[in-house]
Design an enzyme around this catalytic site. Structure first.
Site, mmCIF file in Angstrom:
data_model
loop_
_atom_site.group_PDB
_atom_site.id
_atom_site.type_symbol
_atom_site.label_atom_id
_atom_site.label_comp_id
_atom_site.label_asym_id
_atom_site.label_seq_id
_atom_site.Cartn_x
_atom_site.Cartn_y
_atom_site.Cartn_z
ATOM 1 C CG ASP A 111 -2.002 -1.012 1.182
ATOM 2 O OD1 ASP A 111 -2.460 -1.327 0.068
ATOM 3 O OD2 ASP A 111 -2.422 -1.497 2.244
ATOM 4 C CG ASP A 126 -6.674 -1.444 -1.843
ATOM 5 O OD1 ASP A 126 -6.905 -2.657 -1.993
ATOM 6 O OD2 ASP A 126 -5.788 -1.009 -1.082
#
Length: 160
Positions: A111, A126
Site C-alpha cells: 500500500d 483498492d
C-alpha cells in the site's frame, strides 16, 4: 472484450506501481505528491482493509479466486452484459487479482497512497475495486429504473 481489457489493464498498472514503490522507497518512507492532498507512504499490509485481520492475508487469495471464478462463470452464462457491468466487473476482478498477486508472492499487500491528512492507505488495486463497485451500482440502478419505467407504461387489462 471490455471486461478482459479492463481487468488486464488494472492488473498491469497496479503491479507496475507496486514494483516502482518497492524499488524506490523503504517501508515507512513518505513522499509528498500533490500539496497536502495526496502523498505516498510505503506500507506493507498483511491483512485486509483498514489493516484488519493482520497475518491472514493469504486467506483473501481464496476469496479473490472465488470472485474471479464467479464473475467468469456468470459472464459465460450471459448474465453480465452491458458497458457498466463489463467495466465494473473488469475493475473488480483486476483489483482482486492485483492484490492476490501480492498476497501470493509476498504474503502482504503493498500500500502506498494516502489521500488527505488522516486518510487511509491503499493501492491502485483498492481504488479499482471501489471504481468497479461504483460501476456495478450504476448498472444496478439503471436496470432498476428501466424496469420500473417499463412496468409503469404497461396499461392494465380491462376485463369488462
Amino acid at each position: 472484450m471490455l471486461f478482459y481489457i479492463c481487468a488486464a489493464f488494472v492488473v498491469l498498472v497496479d503491479q507496475a506501481s507496486k514494483i516502482l514503490v518497492r524499488l524506490n522507497m523503504e517501508v515507512g518512507d513518505t513522499l509528498p505528491f500533490w500539496r497536502n492532498h495526496v502523498h505516498f507512504n510505503f506500507y506493507e499490509n498483511s491483512g485486509a482493509a483498514f489493516s484488519s485481520f493482520q497475518g491472514f492475508g493469504r486467506y483473501f487469495v481464496i476469496v479473490a479466486l472465488a470472485l474471479v471464478v464467479g464473475v467468469i462463470y456468470y459472464r459465460r452464462k450471459g448474465e453480465l452484459r452491458g458497458v457498466f457491468i463489463e467495466l465494473g466487473t473488469g475493475f473488480l476482478v483486476g483489483g482482486a487479482i492485483g492484490n492476490a498477486i501480492d498476497r501470493t508472492l509476498y504474503n502482504k499487500v503493498t500500500d502506498f497512497l494516502v489521500f488527505g491528512q488522516d486518510g487511509g492507505i491503499l493501492n491502485l488495486a483498492d481504488i479499482a475495486i471501489n471504481i468497479g463497485m461504483f460501476f456495478i451500482m450504476v448498472h444496478t440502478l439503471l436496470g432498476f429504473w428501466k424496469n420500473r419505467k417499463s412496468s409503469s407504461h404497461e396499461k392494465p387489462l380491462n376485463l369488462q
